[in-house]
Design a protein around this motif. Structure first.
Motif, PDB file in Angstrom:
ATOM      1  N   UNK A  96       3.896 -10.853  -4.765  1.00  0.00           N
ATOM      2  CA  UNK A  96       4.340 -10.191  -3.553  1.00  0.00           C
ATOM      3  C   UNK A  96       5.800 -10.465  -3.248  1.00  0.00           C
ATOM      4  N   UNK A  97       6.490  -9.422  -2.776  1.00  0.00           N
ATOM      5  CA  UNK A  97       7.823  -9.616  -2.217  1.00  0.00           C
ATOM      6  C   UNK A  97       7.680 -10.382  -0.905  1.00  0.00           C
ATOM      7  N   UNK A  98       8.759 -10.952  -0.373  1.00  0.00           N
ATOM      8  CA  UNK A  98       8.650 -11.635   0.925  1.00  0.00           C
ATOM      9  C   UNK A  98       8.081 -10.730   2.012  1.00  0.00           C
ATOM     10  N   UNK A  99       8.528  -9.469   2.042  1.00  0.00           N
ATOM     11  CA  UNK A  99       8.009  -8.526   3.035  1.00  0.00           C
ATOM     12  C   UNK A  99       6.540  -8.206   2.756  1.00  0.00           C
ATOM     13  N   UNK A 100       6.200  -8.058   1.476  1.00  0.00           N
ATOM     14  CA  UNK A 100       4.815  -7.787   1.110  1.00  0.00           C
ATOM     15  C   UNK A 100       3.890  -8.920   1.483  1.00  0.00           C
ATOM     16  N   UNK A 101       4.357 -10.139   1.313  1.00  0.00           N
ATOM     17  CA  UNK A 101       3.537 -11.297   1.665  1.00  0.00           C
ATOM     18  C   UNK A 101       3.279 -11.337   3.169  1.00  0.00           C
ATOM     19  N   UNK A 102       4.288 -11.038   3.973  1.00  0.00           N
ATOM     20  CA  UNK A 102       4.105 -11.026   5.420  1.00  0.00           C
ATOM     21  C   UNK A 102       3.108  -9.962   5.842  1.00  0.00           C
ATOM     22  N   UNK A 103       3.256  -8.751   5.292  1.00  0.00           N
ATOM     23  CA  UNK A 103       2.357  -7.656   5.645  1.00  0.00           C
ATOM     24  C   UNK A 103       0.940  -7.940   5.187  1.00  0.00           C
ATOM     25  N   UNK A 104       0.789  -8.388   3.939  1.00  0.00           N
ATOM     26  CA  UNK A 104      -0.545  -8.661   3.399  1.00  0.00           C
ATOM     27  C   UNK A 104      -1.225  -9.780   4.176  1.00  0.00           C
ATOM     28  N   UNK A 105      -0.474 -10.825   4.504  1.00  0.00           N
ATOM     29  CA  UNK A 105      -1.054 -11.931   5.253  1.00  0.00           C
ATOM     30  C   UNK A 105      -1.504 -11.523   6.637  1.00  0.00           C
ATOM     31  N   UNK A 186      -2.324  -2.940  11.617  1.00  0.00           N
ATOM     32  CA  UNK A 186      -2.643  -2.970  10.186  1.00  0.00           C
ATOM     33  C   UNK A 186      -2.663  -1.561   9.622  1.00  0.00           C
ATOM     34  N   UNK A 187      -3.234  -0.627  10.363  1.00  0.00           N
ATOM     35  CA  UNK A 187      -3.310   0.752   9.879  1.00  0.00           C
ATOM     36  C   UNK A 187      -1.940   1.392   9.726  1.00  0.00           C
ATOM     37  N   UNK A 188      -0.935   0.893  10.450  1.00  0.00           N
ATOM     38  CA  UNK A 188       0.419   1.432  10.349  1.00  0.00           C
ATOM     39  C   UNK A 188       1.258   0.713   9.293  1.00  0.00           C
ATOM     40  N   UNK A 189       0.888  -0.521   8.955  1.00  0.00           N
ATOM     41  CA  UNK A 189       1.744  -1.354   8.110  1.00  0.00           C
ATOM     42  C   UNK A 189       1.520  -1.160   6.623  1.00  0.00           C
ATOM     43  N   UNK A 190       0.304  -0.736   6.220  1.00  0.00           N
ATOM     44  CA  UNK A 190      -0.026  -0.623   4.797  1.00  0.00           C
ATOM     45  C   UNK A 190       0.139   0.826   4.336  1.00  0.00           C
ATOM     46  N   UNK A 191      -0.036   1.057   3.031  1.00  0.00           N
ATOM     47  CA  UNK A 191       0.116   2.421   2.512  1.00  0.00           C
ATOM     48  C   UNK A 191      -1.063   3.304   2.909  1.00  0.00           C
ATOM     49  N   UNK A 220     -24.593   0.833   8.559  1.00  0.00           N
ATOM     50  CA  UNK A 220     -24.827  -0.493   9.114  1.00  0.00           C
ATOM     51  C   UNK A 220     -23.625  -1.374   8.773  1.00  0.00           C
ATOM     52  N   UNK A 221     -23.103  -2.066   9.759  1.00  0.00           N
ATOM     53  CA  UNK A 221     -21.961  -2.937   9.506  1.00  0.00           C
ATOM     54  C   UNK A 221     -20.647  -2.183   9.463  1.00  0.00           C
ATOM     55  N   UNK A 222     -19.649  -2.816   8.858  1.00  0.00           N
ATOM     56  CA  UNK A 222     -18.289  -2.272   8.818  1.00  0.00           C
ATOM     57  C   UNK A 222     -17.662  -2.582   7.465  1.00  0.00           C
ATOM     58  N   UNK A 223     -16.926  -1.624   6.937  1.00  0.00           N
ATOM     59  CA  UNK A 223     -16.123  -1.858   5.736  1.00  0.00           C
ATOM     60  C   UNK A 223     -14.695  -1.419   6.011  1.00  0.00           C
ATOM     61  N   UNK A 224     -13.754  -2.325   5.772  1.00  0.00           N
ATOM     62  CA  UNK A 224     -12.347  -2.021   5.945  1.00  0.00           C
ATOM     63  C   UNK A 224     -11.653  -2.209   4.605  1.00  0.00           C
ATOM     64  N   UNK A 225     -10.864  -1.228   4.197  1.00  0.00           N
ATOM     65  CA  UNK A 225     -10.094  -1.293   2.956  1.00  0.00           C
ATOM     66  C   UNK A 225      -8.651  -0.918   3.259  1.00  0.00           C
ATOM     67  N   UNK A 226      -7.745  -1.532   2.511  1.00  0.00           N
ATOM     68  CA  UNK A 226      -6.358  -1.102   2.612  1.00  0.00           C
ATOM     69  C   UNK A 226      -5.635  -1.359   1.313  1.00  0.00           C
ATOM     70  N   UNK A 227      -4.653  -0.508   1.053  1.00  0.00           N
ATOM     71  CA  UNK A 227      -3.862  -0.583  -0.170  1.00  0.00           C
ATOM     72  C   UNK A 227      -2.389  -0.705   0.202  1.00  0.00           C
ATOM     73  N   UNK A 235      10.057  -4.598   6.304  1.00  0.00           N
ATOM     74  CA  UNK A 235       9.600  -5.746   7.101  1.00  0.00           C
ATOM     75  C   UNK A 235       8.519  -5.311   8.077  1.00  0.00           C
ATOM     76  N   UNK A 236       7.512  -6.136   8.255  1.00  0.00           N
ATOM     77  CA  UNK A 236       6.464  -5.782   9.206  1.00  0.00           C
ATOM     78  C   UNK A 236       7.009  -5.708  10.619  1.00  0.00           C
ATOM     79  N   UNK A 237       8.126  -6.388  10.861  1.00  0.00           N
ATOM     80  CA  UNK A 237       8.759  -6.306  12.178  1.00  0.00           C
ATOM     81  C   UNK A 237       9.169  -4.878  12.504  1.00  0.00           C
ATOM     82  N   UNK A 238       9.525  -4.082  11.482  1.00  0.00           N
ATOM     83  CA  UNK A 238       9.884  -2.683  11.715  1.00  0.00           C
ATOM     84  C   UNK A 238       8.679  -1.882  12.202  1.00  0.00           C
ATOM     85  N   UNK A 239       7.497  -2.214  11.695  1.00  0.00           N
ATOM     86  CA  UNK A 239       6.275  -1.530  12.114  1.00  0.00           C
ATOM     87  C   UNK A 239       5.992  -1.840  13.578  1.00  0.00           C
TER      88      UNK A 239
END
Length: 345
Positions: A96-105, A186-191, A220-227, A235-239
């Motif tokens: 991960x790039x530094x920005x990618x690590x922040x967003x993914x985390x 989260x829905x705005x930050x990922x692809x 039943x339940x919930x499934x969340x996926x993101x790419x 930067x996630x700060x921009x989001x």
């Protein structure tokens, strides 16, 4: 001379992630060049021609098979930050790039915390697919279900109504302990972000800049996926900045009108009231009419005259109108609030 553009612009046109486009270029499926600054650039016409000569399987082959990392974890006493550290050590490391690590985390810990605090399940399944060019995450449980739970706690009509509320932001069943911001940001930050619950699937595609609601086999339940692109430089700060004010408060939201009804026609005041419910939590609301083909006088009057008069602390700005919808919206707006154009505000 051909027009050469950066990877993001071509990716949006094709409806794929920047990482997928880089993968196609690396494998020789599409041509690319390097700018004097070393950035990969593309001729959109040459890319379209190259893809037209290939079979569809070259472009649409499945990217997700067996997870790189997968765990079924008991929720009792589970700490999302500890699981994230395990994922980083076992799988991600220097991917991960530094920005990618922040967003993914941020995305990972927010989505796992939702399962811990809200699902009522015994276990949660966490999976990660990782390559040099793309990363996919999944958090799923067989608990009470995000939409069923939201519907019951907020006294909403049905799960579809609950989904509409969820897309606005600041929607939570536990306001004392949660801000209702995690899923929204989260829905705005990922692809690409997908939430499935109560037989519904909500997809936010930030590559195509679109959203959609469809059917899901998750009842039943919930499934969340993101790419996401692990090499992202955003930067996630921009989001966060796009939806926060000078005091760093979550005061702006963008609501896609098309998600709040069946089809592309909105004519009644009841539809308008459902759309606007709870939006007084924000100072600025952008109503995106993209894809809406028809609006009625009652709907427009409620959304753009009646509701704003009752909630003078919230500025409502319509965007994305075309044809008859633009005519009806402009006709329904007070003269001082006329939009300057049909594009984004």
């Amino acid at each position: 001379m051909s027009r050469l553009v950066r990877v993001g612009e071509v990716a949006r046109e094709l409806g794929v992630t920047p990482a997928r486009l880089r993968q196609l270029a690396d494998s020789g499926v599409v041509p690319s060049e390097r700018s004097p600054g070393g950035h990969r650039v593309f001729d959109p016409g040459a890319v379209r021609s190259a893809l037209a000569r290939r079979s569809s399987s070259d472009f649409t082959q499945p990217r997700w098979t067996e997870p790189t990392w997968e765990r079924l974890l008991p929720l009792a006493g589970l700490q999302e930050d500890a699981v994230w550290r395990d994922v980083v050590v076992d799988v991600l490391q220097d991917r991960l790039s530094p920005e990618g690590r922040s967003t993914a985390g941020y995305a990972f810990t927010e989505m796992l915390n939702n399962a811990i605090d809200h699902s009522g399940a015994a276990d949660v399944r966490v999976a990660v697919w990782a390559s040099r060019l793309e990363i996919r995450f999944e958090v799923s449980d067989d608990g009470r279900g995000a939409l069923h739970h939201l519907q019951q706690r907020l006294g909403l009509e049905d799960a579809y109504d609950a989904l509409g509320e969820l897309t606005k932001g600041k929607t939570t069943t536990d306001p004392e302990h949660h801000s209702g911001e995690g899923i929204f940001f989260t829905s705005k930050a990922v692809d690409v972000f997908t939430l499935e619950s109560a037989g519904l699937r909500w997809t936010v595609d930030n590559v195509r800049q679109d959203q959609a609601v469809g059917a899901s086999d998750i009842d039943v339940g919930t499934r969340v996926r993101w790419e996401m692109d692990p090499a992202t430089t955003t930067p996630i700060a921009d989001v966060f900045g796009a939806y926060t004010d000078e005091d760093h408060q979550f005061s702006r939201t963008r609501t896609v009108v098309r998600l709040f009804g069946i089809g592309v026609r909105f004519v009644s005041r009841s539809e308008a009231k459902r759309l606007m419910r709870g939006l007084d939590r924000f100072k600025e609301v952008t109503l995106d009419f993209t894809g809406v083909e028809e609006v009625g006088q009652g709907f427009v009057d409620e959304v753009l005259r009646v509701w704003p008069r009752k909630h003078e602390g919230t500025l409502v700005t319509p965007v994305g109108m075309t044809g008859p919808v633009e005519f009806m919206v402009r006709r329904g707006l007070p003269s001082a609030a006329q939009p300057s154009g049909t594009g984004d505000a």
